[in-house]
Structure formats: structure tokens, C-alpha cells
Design an enzyme around this catalytic site. Structure first.
Site, PDB file in Angstrom:
ATOM      1  N   SER A  16      -7.728  -1.778  14.686  1.00  0.00           N
ATOM      2  CA  SER A  16      -8.360  -3.722  14.623  1.00  0.00           C
ATOM      3  C   SER A  16      -8.894  -3.385  15.829  1.00  0.00           C
ATOM      4  CB  SER A  16      -6.515  -4.136  14.751  1.00  0.00           C
ATOM      5  OG  SER A  16      -6.734  -3.360  16.358  1.00  0.00           O
TER       6      SER A  16
ATOM      7  N   ASP B 275      -9.565  -3.110  10.810  1.00  0.00           N
ATOM      8  CA  ASP B 275      -8.252  -4.484  10.242  1.00  0.00           C
ATOM      9  C   ASP B 275      -9.201  -5.411  11.091  1.00  0.00           C
ATOM     10  OD1 ASP B 275      -5.254  -4.708  10.738  1.00  0.00           O
ATOM     11  OD2 ASP B 275      -6.328  -5.543   9.081  1.00  0.00           O
TER      12      ASP B 275
ATOM     13  N   GLU C 202     -11.766 -11.753   2.924  1.00  0.00           N
ATOM     14  CA  GLU C 202      -9.810 -12.639   3.189  1.00  0.00           C
ATOM     15  C   GLU C 202      -9.592 -13.862   2.470  1.00  0.00           C
ATOM     16  OE1 GLU C 202      -6.331 -12.345   5.834  1.00  0.00           O
ATOM     17  OE2 GLU C 202      -5.783 -13.796   5.626  1.00  0.00           O
TER      18      GLU C 202
ATOM     19  N   HIS D  79      -1.430  -8.131   3.147  1.00  0.00           N
ATOM     20  CA  HIS D  79      -1.222  -8.344   4.821  1.00  0.00           C
ATOM     21  C   HIS D  79       0.103  -8.339   4.477  1.00  0.00           C
ATOM     22  CE1 HIS D  79      -5.808  -7.914   6.284  1.00  0.00           C
ATOM     23  NE2 HIS D  79      -5.440  -7.914   5.459  1.00  0.00           N
TER      24      HIS D  79
ATOM     25  N   SER E 244       5.108  -4.870   6.614  1.00  0.00           N
ATOM     26  CA  SER E 244       6.207  -4.284   7.073  1.00  0.00           C
ATOM     27  C   SER E 244       7.600  -5.057   6.313  1.00  0.00           C
ATOM     28  CB  SER E 244       6.131  -4.308   8.690  1.00  0.00           C
ATOM     29  OG  SER E 244       5.246  -3.233   9.303  1.00  0.00           O
TER      30      SER E 244
ATOM     31  N   THR F 198       3.313  -2.816  11.912  1.00  0.00           N
ATOM     32  CA  THR F 198       4.571  -3.356  12.830  1.00  0.00           C
ATOM     33  C   THR F 198       5.748  -1.911  12.594  1.00  0.00           C
ATOM     34  OG1 THR F 198       4.479  -5.685  12.909  1.00  0.00           O
ATOM     35  CG2 THR F 198       6.646  -4.798  13.180  1.00  0.00           C
TER      36      THR F 198
HETATM   37  O1  TD3 Z   1      -1.464  -7.069   8.129  1.00  0.00           O
HETATM   38  C1  TD3 Z   1      -1.270  -6.305   9.400  1.00  0.00           C
HETATM   39  C2  TD3 Z   1      -0.442  -5.866   9.220  1.00  0.00           C
HETATM   40  O2  TD3 Z   1       1.049  -6.112   9.063  1.00  0.00           O
HETATM   41  P1  TD3 Z   1       2.844  -5.734   9.313  1.00  0.00           P
HETATM   42  O3  TD3 Z   1       2.748  -6.665  10.974  1.00  0.00           O
HETATM   43  O4  TD3 Z   1       3.564  -7.141   8.981  1.00  0.00           O
HETATM   44  O5  TD3 Z   1       3.048  -4.994   9.884  1.00  0.00           O
HETATM   45  N1  TD3 Z   1      -2.327  -6.119   9.951  1.00  0.00           N
HETATM   46  O6  TD3 Z   1      -3.547  -6.293   9.617  1.00  0.00           O
HETATM   47  C3  TD3 Z   1      -2.026  -4.732  10.568  1.00  0.00           C
HETATM   48  C4  TD3 Z   1      -2.139  -6.186  12.258  1.00  0.00           C
HETATM   49  C5  TD3 Z   1      -1.619  -7.540  12.141  1.00  0.00           C
HETATM   50  C6  TD3 Z   1      -0.652  -7.705  13.884  1.00  0.00           C
HETATM   51  O7  TD3 Z   1       0.079  -6.045  13.009  1.00  0.00           O
HETATM   52 NA    NA Z   2      -7.740  -5.295   6.535  1.00  0.00          NA
HETATM   53 ZN    ZN Z   3      -3.250  -7.618   8.862  1.00  0.00          ZN
END
Ligand code: TD3
Ligand code: NA
Ligand code: ZN
Length: 305
Positions: A49, A80, A132, A208, A211, A254
Site C-alpha cells: 500500500s 495496492d 475499481e 478486496h 480476509s 488482515t
Molecule cells: O483488500 C485489502 C485487504 O482486505 P482485508 O482487510 O480483508 O485483508 N487490501 O487492499 C489491503 C489493504 C486494506 C487494509 O488492510
Molecule cells: Na489492489
Molecule cells: Zn483493498
């Protein structure tokens, strides 16, 4: 080998399996991701990210791309939630092979404009793009239909968006949400919507907020001194059904954050005299590797390298 996201995700959609895209912030997370993918001969995506770029910078990007180049399986480094054209181009200069431009909070036309700019520049440099459309957000059962529509990705709009932008893959809002609290009990996943969008678009689709927030990890987190509320994640069956119908990239952050925290906290609790960082970082790496292995098998990526 270090490859673009497209080289990983187009076969995944065609093969009806999902490739997890795991966030990394350091060496141990990156090792857990790539070494486990090699063990299971699975393609995998590593994503950073903008916060991870702030935290680890070119040091971390170089660590990932070097490990990816030496890996025996295809690995992409993905930006990301890139928030701007500048951020996407900076990531490409840092060695990323896939970039997300997330302009989904803007009106449709602005999202198209912003996304198309990134697509033109990234494609000129042989880099893949994720965009997105729709608003990520947990959909509580009580939400009435039209509110759901306000959130979730509209299939017809998605077709127009892809035509007008040329994005290589598309993140769609289907009921998932970021973080450990994805809704009361089992989050609502709009499978008919995924299937409709997939029937109208042949590019890889991205989920997205995927998790699973497994109950055993939550229990261990609490037992080792962690504090967390009524956490819930996406059911494996929902992800397995989604990857049968067009979802090819499955974002997971997560679950690795929780695993790293549990692995470390258990060492602190069990051996309070310990002060060799390799003990708790190694324990974290081992537990993250278990989670990575589980995901690669559950999504069907194992053996697909
Ligand atoms: O879509 C996700 C991951 O989602 P998740 O929080 O379910 O792991 N991401 O894009 C990761 C960054 C978001 C904050 O964690
Ligand atoms: Na992404
Ligand atoms: Zn995300």
C-alpha cells in the site's frame, strides 16, 4: 520470476482459480508469502500500500523484487490502492509490475479519466493496471435493496468502465470490506452480481477485503493478550464460489497482520525473558506461512505455477 499482474491473473481467470495478493511491510512477511508459494508451486502476488511504501520505501520494494526475480514461481509486485496518477508512476519507477489506481470514490467520469491516464502510461511501460468501480463496504442484512445498489458494482457500468479505460483487471464491490469487522456473522456476498459481471466481462476480477479472520487466530490473539471485538471475515465457500465465476485476485492483509501479531505475542507471553528478535519474528513468519499455504490451497492456486 518477477512478472506482471496480467501474466498471473489472466491464466487464473481462465483456470477458474484465485491468486491471493498479500500485503507486505517487511522481510518476514515477504518470505512467508514467496517461500510458501514456491513450496506449493503457486503463482502469488505481493502488494504494498502507499503506507507500506512510506514505511519501507525502495528498501522494501527492492527486497520484494529481488526475491521475486529469484523465485521459482511467478510473482508480481502490486501497488495496492494507488491514490493518484503520480503515485502509480512512482511505484512503476520503484520496480512495481502492477499498479492499482483507486478512483472509485470519484464520480464515474472522473474515475474513468484518472484510470485511463494511468492505463496509458503503465501500458507504455509494460505494466498491468487494476482499477475499481463501486463502493467497498460491508452490507448488513437489514440494508434495503436500493442502498445495496448504491454500494455494489453495477454490471452495465462495469462494461462501460472497462471499455473506456482499458484497465487489465477490475476490483468490484460485492459485499466485502476491509479490516477485521466485515459485518455481523457471515458477510453477505452478492454471488449473482459477480456472476452477471463475469458473464459480461472477460478480464480478471478482483475481490478486496477478502480476509477470513479465522476464529482460532482470533482466540489465540486474545489468549496472548490481544484485544479485539466481534471480528468476522469472508467464508472460504464464498471465495471458492467467487473464483469459479471470474474473481481471479483475492486481496488479503488482515489475516497476515493477525498471524504476525499472534506469532509474536505468543513468544512474549511464553518466554518473557526472551530478547532475541528472531524468536518472535521467526514465530510470526512460521504462522504467516501456515496462513499463506492455506489460502493458496483453498483458492486453487497451489500447483498452478
Ligand atoms: O483488500 C485489502 C485487504 O482486505 P482485508 O482487510 O480483508 O485483508 N487490501 O487492499 C489491503 C489493504 C486494506 C487494509 O488492510
Ligand atoms: Na489492489
Ligand atoms: Zn483493498
Amino acid at each position: 520470476m518477477l512478472v506482471t499482474g496480467k501474466e498471473i491473473l489472466v491464466p487464473a481467470r481462465a483456470g477458474h482459480y484465485g491468486v491471493p495478493s498479500f500485503n507486505t511491510n517487511n522481510m518476514e512477511i515477504t518470505q512467508a508469502i514467496i517461500h510458501t508459494a514456491e513450496k506449493l508451486q503457486a503463482p502469488v502476488m505481493v502488494q504494498m500500500s502507499e503506507g507500506a511504501i512510506k514505511y519501507g520505501g525502495q528498501d522494501l520494494a527492492n527486497l520484494v523484487t529481488d526475491m521475486a526475480q529469484r523465485a521459482s514461481v511467478p510473482v508480481a509486485l502490486h501497488l495496492d490502492h494507488g491514490s493518484s496518477y503520480e503515485s502509480a508512476l512512482k511505484a512503476i519507477k520503484m520496480g512495481f509490475t502492477s499498479v492499482m489506481i483507486d478512483a472509485s470514490h470519484h464520480p464515474f467520469e472522473e474515475n474513468v479519466r484518472e484510470t485511463r491516464r494511468v492505463v496509458e502510461a503503465a501500458h507504455a511501460m509494460g505494466i498491468s493496471v487494476e482499477a475499481e468501480l463501486g463502493r467497498l463496504g460491508g452490507i448488513e442484512e437489514h440494508i434495503v435493496v436500493d442502498e445495496k445498489d448504491a454500494f455494489l458494482t453495477d454490471p452495465e457500468e462495469a462494461v462501460r468502465f472497462v471499455e473506456e479505460t482499458g484497465t487489465d483487471y477490475l476490483a468490484i464491490a460485492i459485499g466485502t470490506s476491509h479490516g477485521a469487522y466485515k459485518g455481523k456473522g457471515r458477510p453477505f456476498i452478492d454471488h449473482p452480481r459477480i456472476e452477471k459481471i463475469a458473464s459480461m466481462l472477460d478480464i480478471p476480477l478482483v475481490a478486496h477485503g477478502s480476509s477470513g479472520v479465522p476464529a482460532d487466530i482470533i482466540a489465540r490473539f486474545r489468549d496472548a493478550g490481544g484485544e479485539i471485538g466481534d471480528a468476522a471475515g469472508i467464508a472460504d465457500e464464498d471465495l471458492q464460489r467467487a473464483v469459479q465465476h471470474g474473481i481471479a485476485k483475492v486481496n488479503v492483509d488482515t489475516d497476515l497482520r493477525l498471524a504476525m501479531s499472534v506469532g509474536s505475542r505468543e513468544v512474549f507471553r511464553n518466554t518473557p525473558k526472551e530478547f532475541d528478535p528472531r524468536k518472535w519474528l521467526g514465530s510470526a513468519r512460521d504462522l504467516m506461512s501456515e496462513i499463506v499455504a492455506y489460502k493458496l490451497k483453498m483458492l486453487g492456486a497451489a500447483g498452478k505455477a
